[in-house]
Design an enzyme around this catalytic site. Structure first.
Site, PDB file in Angstrom:
ATOM      1  CB  SER A 172       6.768  32.697  67.369  1.00 27.21           C
ATOM      2  OG  SER A 172       7.719  33.009  68.362  1.00 27.21           O
ATOM      3  CE1 TYR A 185      11.039  32.693  63.783  1.00 28.92           C
ATOM      4  CE2 TYR A 185      10.480  33.635  65.926  1.00 28.92           C
ATOM      5  CZ  TYR A 185      10.469  32.569  65.041  1.00 28.92           C
ATOM      6  OH  TYR A 185       9.879  31.383  65.416  1.00 28.92           O
TER       7      TYR A 185
HETATM    8  P1  NAD Z   1      13.062  23.171  62.968  1.00 24.90           P
HETATM    9  O1  NAD Z   1      14.195  23.917  62.372  1.00 24.90           O
HETATM   10  O2  NAD Z   1      13.348  21.933  63.739  1.00 24.90           O
HETATM   11  O3  NAD Z   1      11.973  22.814  61.849  1.00 24.90           O
HETATM   12  C1  NAD Z   1      11.676  23.698  60.799  1.00 24.90           C
HETATM   13  C2  NAD Z   1      11.397  22.881  59.555  1.00 24.90           C
HETATM   14  O4  NAD Z   1      11.014  23.777  58.512  1.00 24.90           O
HETATM   15  C3  NAD Z   1      12.619  22.099  59.064  1.00 24.90           C
HETATM   16  O5  NAD Z   1      12.292  20.747  58.822  1.00 24.90           O
HETATM   17  C4  NAD Z   1      13.025  22.845  57.814  1.00 24.90           C
HETATM   18  O6  NAD Z   1      13.677  22.015  56.852  1.00 24.90           O
HETATM   19  C5  NAD Z   1      11.680  23.363  57.335  1.00 24.90           C
HETATM   20  N1  NAD Z   1      11.797  24.481  56.418  1.00 24.90           N
HETATM   21  C6  NAD Z   1      12.615  25.550  56.511  1.00 24.90           C
HETATM   22  N2  NAD Z   1      12.465  26.362  55.461  1.00 24.90           N
HETATM   23  C7  NAD Z   1      11.523  25.790  54.671  1.00 24.90           C
HETATM   24  C8  NAD Z   1      10.923  26.148  53.440  1.00 24.90           C
HETATM   25  N3  NAD Z   1      11.296  27.262  52.778  1.00 24.90           N
HETATM   26  N4  NAD Z   1       9.980  25.335  52.912  1.00 24.90           N
HETATM   27  C9  NAD Z   1       9.617  24.195  53.544  1.00 24.90           C
HETATM   28  N5  NAD Z   1      10.161  23.797  54.700  1.00 24.90           N
HETATM   29  C10 NAD Z   1      11.106  24.589  55.269  1.00 24.90           C
HETATM   30  O7  NAD Z   1      12.327  24.229  63.900  1.00 24.90           O
HETATM   31  P2  NAD Z   1      10.956  24.156  64.730  1.00 24.90           P
HETATM   32  O8  NAD Z   1      11.235  24.736  66.042  1.00 24.90           O
HETATM   33  O9  NAD Z   1      10.341  22.834  64.655  1.00 24.90           O
HETATM   34  O10 NAD Z   1      10.107  25.226  63.913  1.00 24.90           O
HETATM   35  C11 NAD Z   1       8.787  24.954  63.468  1.00 24.90           C
HETATM   36  C12 NAD Z   1       7.991  26.240  63.556  1.00 24.90           C
HETATM   37  O11 NAD Z   1       7.852  26.608  64.928  1.00 24.90           O
HETATM   38  C13 NAD Z   1       8.640  27.440  62.854  1.00 24.90           C
HETATM   39  O12 NAD Z   1       7.635  28.177  62.176  1.00 24.90           O
HETATM   40  C14 NAD Z   1       9.195  28.241  63.998  1.00 24.90           C
HETATM   41  O13 NAD Z   1       9.323  29.606  63.657  1.00 24.90           O
HETATM   42  C15 NAD Z   1       8.156  27.988  65.054  1.00 24.90           C
HETATM   43  N6  NAD Z   1       8.571  28.248  66.438  1.00 24.90           N
HETATM   44  C16 NAD Z   1       9.573  27.536  67.002  1.00 24.90           C
HETATM   45  C17 NAD Z   1       9.940  27.811  68.297  1.00 24.90           C
HETATM   46  C18 NAD Z   1      11.020  27.056  68.999  1.00 24.90           C
HETATM   47  O14 NAD Z   1      11.429  27.462  70.079  1.00 24.90           O
HETATM   48  N7  NAD Z   1      11.533  25.969  68.441  1.00 24.90           N
HETATM   49  C19 NAD Z   1       9.275  28.821  69.023  1.00 24.90           C
HETATM   50  C20 NAD Z   1       8.248  29.514  68.413  1.00 24.90           C
HETATM   51  C21 NAD Z   1       7.888  29.228  67.118  1.00 24.90           C
END
Ligand code: NAD
Length: 281
Positions: A172, A185
């Site tokens: 992130s 986080y």
């Molecule tokens: P999202 O919530 O749309 O997707 C996250 C997915 O992870 C979901 O499908 C959820 O069911 C799954 N998940 C959660 N806990 C789990 C577990 N214990 N085992 C298996 N699957 C699990 O969010 P996203 O934004 O697509 O997040 C994806 C990654 O990107 C994450 O690691 C998040 O921290 C990172 N991220 C997101 C952002 C943002 O702005 N969206 C920014 C930086 C980093």
């Protein structure tokens, strides 16, 4: 700048959706099996679709099969198939190393994992002084331990099969700069960055590359209730930290496809910022 600070998440999302000029970096993954954790929604879903479109057999490893509200419609593995690819879903909780090991073993039915994308993540919003040990452990278990053992088990399997595979971790923008209301986080994502670097060092002699992608704000479910307040800005709303805008998940996917490709054969231990320029502020 205050206007941007006050912009609702919906505004950011709409701006991202309207963005044009998304690039196309596609490689041929038709001989490869790719595990994507957290592939049911958001970034993981876009990454799974990207690899599926590029010919890979995709295994979506998530705690839930159905997409979240924002990604209404078809589960990811079915969508990959509708687009002509091969994909399956496995119910996996990445906070349990045994479940990660099981999905890596399962991938052998498809020839074994070639690319492991440790992407599953969760987020909660808390002031530093309010974070409880339970809240810390919950995030750490999914975000950091999930990436650690996802990297370890996948690499072990690749090495045992003599495959020069690739591990990609989703960290992130918070892995490298301070931000408000999610120190716990950020700690998990800083850990993912260092897992990536340390594993890259130890696994390089085996031909396994390990890299990370550091997204900035991406319009996904995880950000609900996040951007509407001061996370991107100081409490005074005066410190801009997002030169571009929120991204769509699709704008992240090509970074993963690049890092997994032969075009990145000399890249390991790297964290690629795909964050709208936020890290330069
Ligand atoms: P999202 O919530 O749309 O997707 C996250 C997915 O992870 C979901 O499908 C959820 O069911 C799954 N998940 C959660 N806990 C789990 C577990 N214990 N085992 C298996 N699957 C699990 O969010 P996203 O934004 O697509 O997040 C994806 C990654 O990107 C994450 O690691 C998040 O921290 C990172 N991220 C997101 C952002 C943002 O702005 N969206 C920014 C930086 C980093």
């Amino acid at each position: 700048m205050r206007e941007r600070a006050a912009a609702s998440f919906a505004t950011l999302r709409d701006a991202a959706t309207d963005a044009e000029g998304m690039g196309e970096i596609r490689a041929d993954y038709s001989e490869e099996t790719v595990i994507v954790t957290g592939g049911s929604s958001g970034i993981g879903r876009a990454v799974a679709l990207g690899f599926g479109d590029a010919g890979a057999t995709v295994i979506n490893a998530d705690v839930r099969e159905e997409p979240k509200d924002r990604d209404t419609g078809t589960p990811t593995h079915e969508l990959v198939r509708e687009r002509g690819g091969e994909a399956t879903f496995v119910d996996v909780d990445v906070s349990d190393p045994a479940e990660i090991e099981a999905v890596v073993d399962y991938a052998r039915e498809y020839g074994g994992v070639d690319v492991m994308v440790n992407n599953a993540g969760i987020y909660t919003k808390s002031r530093f002084r309010d974070v409880t040990p339970a809240e810390f452990d919950e995030l750490y278990g999914v975000n950091a331990r999930g990436a650690f053992f996802g990297t370890q088990y996948a690499a072990e399997d690749m090495i045992s099969r003599g495959v020069e595979g690739v591990v990609l971790n989703t960290t992130s923008d918070t892995q490298g700069r301070a931000s408000w209301d999610h120190s716990h986080y950020a700690a998990t994502k800083g850990a993912v960055r260092m897992v990536t670097r340390s594993a890259a060092l130890e696994l390089a002699p085996e031909g396994v590359r390990v890299n990370a992608v550091a997204p900035g704000p991406v319009a996904t479910e995880i950000r609900e209730g996040w951007s509407e307040e001061a996370s991107e800005f100081g409490p005074d709303g005066e410190t801009p930290s997002l030169p571009l805008r929120a991204a769509t998940p699709d704008e992240l996917a090509d970074a993963y496809l690049y890092l997994a490709s032969d075009g990145a054969s000399y890249v390991t231990g790297e964290t690629l910022w795909v964050d709208g320029g936020g890290h330069v502020c």
